[in-house]
Scaffold this motif. Structure first.
Motif, PDB file in Angstrom:
ATOM      1  N   ALA A   1       0.798  -1.213   0.000  1.00 20.39           N
ATOM      2  CA  ALA A   1       0.000   0.000   0.000  1.00 20.39           C
ATOM      3  C   ALA A   1       0.838   1.274   0.000  1.00 20.39           C
ATOM      4  O   ALA A   1       0.413   2.293  -0.546  1.00 20.39           O
ATOM      5  CB  ALA A   1      -0.938   0.005   1.209  1.00 20.39           C
ATOM      6  N   HIS A   2       2.015   1.241   0.637  1.00 18.11           N
ATOM      7  CA  HIS A   2       2.814   2.454   0.800  1.00 18.11           C
ATOM      8  C   HIS A   2       4.302   2.135   0.740  1.00 18.11           C
ATOM      9  O   HIS A   2       4.711   1.010   1.054  1.00 18.11           O
ATOM     10  CB  HIS A   2       2.509   3.142   2.141  1.00 18.11           C
TER      11      HIS A   2
ATOM     12  N   ARG B   1      -9.048   2.700   4.099  1.00 17.37           N
ATOM     13  CA  ARG B   1      -8.276   3.925   3.933  1.00 17.37           C
ATOM     14  C   ARG B   1      -6.981   3.764   4.708  1.00 17.37           C
ATOM     15  O   ARG B   1      -6.989   3.317   5.851  1.00 17.37           O
ATOM     16  CB  ARG B   1      -9.035   5.148   4.450  1.00 17.37           C
TER      17      ARG B   1
ATOM     18  N   ALA C   1       1.090   9.756   1.461  1.00 13.80           N
ATOM     19  CA  ALA C   1      -0.136   9.503   0.715  1.00 13.80           C
ATOM     20  C   ALA C   1      -1.233   8.946   1.612  1.00 13.80           C
ATOM     21  O   ALA C   1      -0.970   8.245   2.587  1.00 13.80           O
ATOM     22  CB  ALA C   1       0.134   8.527  -0.432  1.00 13.80           C
TER      23      ALA C   1
ATOM     24  N   ARG D   1      -4.682   6.709   0.807  1.00 12.12           N
ATOM     25  CA  ARG D   1      -5.259   5.963  -0.307  1.00 12.12           C
ATOM     26  C   ARG D   1      -6.507   5.201   0.133  1.00 12.12           C
ATOM     27  O   ARG D   1      -6.601   4.747   1.272  1.00 12.12           O
ATOM     28  CB  ARG D   1      -4.225   4.992  -0.888  1.00 12.12           C
TER      29      ARG D   1
ATOM     30  N   TRP E   1      -8.842   1.879  -0.769  1.00 13.67           N
ATOM     31  CA  TRP E   1      -8.714   0.575  -1.410  1.00 13.67           C
ATOM     32  C   TRP E   1     -10.045  -0.167  -1.387  1.00 13.67           C
ATOM     33  O   TRP E   1     -10.792  -0.076  -0.417  1.00 13.67           O
ATOM     34  CB  TRP E   1      -7.662  -0.274  -0.696  1.00 13.67           C
TER      35      TRP E   1
ATOM     36  N   LEU F   1      -6.585  -0.363  -5.904  1.00 15.28           N
ATOM     37  CA  LEU F   1      -6.600   1.046  -5.554  1.00 15.28           C
ATOM     38  C   LEU F   1      -7.829   1.710  -6.159  1.00 15.28           C
ATOM     39  O   LEU F   1      -7.995   1.736  -7.372  1.00 15.28           O
ATOM     40  CB  LEU F   1      -5.330   1.736  -6.059  1.00 15.28           C
TER      41      LEU F   1
ATOM     42  N   ARG G   1      -8.807   5.084  -5.282  1.00 15.49           N
ATOM     43  CA  ARG G   1      -8.301   6.404  -5.628  1.00 15.49           C
ATOM     44  C   ARG G   1      -7.282   6.851  -4.595  1.00 15.49           C
ATOM     45  O   ARG G   1      -7.272   6.347  -3.465  1.00 15.49           O
ATOM     46  CB  ARG G   1      -9.427   7.447  -5.732  1.00 15.49           C
ATOM     47  N   GLU G   2      -6.448   7.768  -4.989  1.00 16.16           N
ATOM     48  CA  GLU G   2      -5.518   8.385  -4.065  1.00 16.16           C
ATOM     49  C   GLU G   2      -6.212   9.613  -3.483  1.00 16.16           C
ATOM     50  O   GLU G   2      -6.468  10.592  -4.178  1.00 16.16           O
ATOM     51  CB  GLU G   2      -4.223   8.771  -4.762  1.00 16.16           C
TER      52      GLU G   2
ATOM     53  N   ALA H   1      -2.120  13.233  -1.767  1.00 17.62           N
ATOM     54  CA  ALA H   1      -0.715  12.968  -2.071  1.00 17.62           C
ATOM     55  C   ALA H   1       0.117  14.120  -1.551  1.00 17.62           C
ATOM     56  O   ALA H   1       0.085  15.224  -2.107  1.00 17.62           O
ATOM     57  CB  ALA H   1      -0.508  12.787  -3.570  1.00 17.62           C
TER      58      ALA H   1
END
Length: 324
Positions: free
Chosen positions: A82-83, A99, A106, A108, A110, A116, A118-119, A122
């Motif tokens: 995820a990161h 989330r 970020a 995000r 899921w 994903l 959406r982001e 950021a």
């Protein structure tokens, strides 16, 4: 429920509809106990540091490896990257959507499949901690004592200051209206995110400055806004802001519980707001009654080093709060 005593527990979370309790151990292994027969199942897990559950039985965790692990009430699991760097905050809704926020700056969203969606945000700075803010929004703790409000559409809102020292924890009340930030050296600040004006009203500004805080918790009902702080002396202080809508009068802080000197600590309000659970390095969990300011229950766990505590929604007796 008892393990083999060789590993400290880093976090606990209930699987509220699946009848289980998750524990994340010191070596980053995840354990699930069945609350019917105390059966133990060991699960593969990333290096987990944060955990969240939903009312429908979803459980999500993440940590130092940047992975997220999602488990459904029926037992199915998905894990994905995820990161870059550690996952520092996680949340899961009743539909299994996750989330996550991380050291890569970020936030995000899921899907339950690990795709994903959406982001949400950021940023260029690591997210230290996060909390819900308003309807669908987030409050992100950033370096330098700053808190950035991110709206539900992902746009960046106002930036609040809790001082120049590092933020160790942020918390919001169940409605998401009130937000608190605890710092290493400059105390705790609290804001009303629904106040009129260009900026949220600072209800409390750096209260108890000089204390080295390790955690903060908030609870609001029609009559009270309770703020609990935990500092490195092992003291849990409680402040009641009378009439959270109109007056915002700060009353004198009262000592709610005492632990031994601690470098880590965790606080949790029960779902009805009547009890605060606290745990520090002394391996004691204290359940303190908010109204009487007395311990309702003290658990000594000499073979366990518990780092995180969380209430689940399953009542242990009629009108008696919830399980821990």
């Amino acid at each position: 429920l008892a393990g083999d005593g060789s590993q400290a527990i880093g976090a606990l979370a209930f699987d509220p509809w699946g009848g289980g309790l998750f524990a994340l151990e010191e070596d980053h292994e995840a354990v699930r106990w069945d609350l019917e027969d105390a059966g133990e199942t060991r699960l593969e897990s990333p290096e987990d540091a944060v955990v969240a559950t939903s009312r429908t039985g979803w459980a999500a965790s993440g940590g130092g490896g940047g992975d997220v692990l999602l488990r459904a009430a029926a037992g199915q699991e998905r894990r994905w990257s995820a990161h870059r760097g550690a996952v520092t905050w996680i949340d899961v809704d009743d539909e299994g959507r996750v989330r996550s926020a991380g050291e890569d700056g970020a936030v995000r969203l899921w899907s339950p499949s690990g795709t994903l969606d959406r982001e949400v945000f950021a940023g260029e700075e690591p997210v230290i901690a996060a909390a819900r803010a308003g309807t669908g929004g987030l409050a992100l703790a950033l370096p330098g004592g700053r808190v950035r409000i991110v709206r539900s559409d992902g746009s960046s809102g106002l930036e609040l200051s809790a001082g120049e020292s590092g933020i160790v924890a942020v918390a919001s009340d169940p409605s998401g209206r009130f937000l608190a930030a605890a710092t290493e050296e400059e105390g705790v600040s609290v804001w009303d995110l629904e106040s009129s004006g260009e900026e949220p009203a600072a209800i409390v500004s750096r209260a108890k400055e000089g204390l080295s805080l390790v955690d903060v918790a908030l609870w609001t009902d029609e009559d009270h806004t309770w703020i609990a702080t935990f500092d490195r002396t092992g003291t849990v202080l409680l402040v009641d802001l009378a009439d959270p809508v109109r007056h915002m009068v700060q009353r004198t802080a009262e000592t709610l519980a005492r632990h031994g000197s601690t470098w880590t600590g965790d606080l949790a309000f029960s779902p009805d707001g009547r009890t605060i659970a606290s745990v520090g390095d002394d391996r004691v969990v204290r359940f303190s009654d908010v109204r009487t300011r007395r311990d309702a229950l003290v658990l000594s766990l000499p073979e366990r080093s518990i780092r995180r505590i969380a209430f689940g929604p399953v009542p242990i007796a009629r009108n008696r709060g919830a399980c821990l």
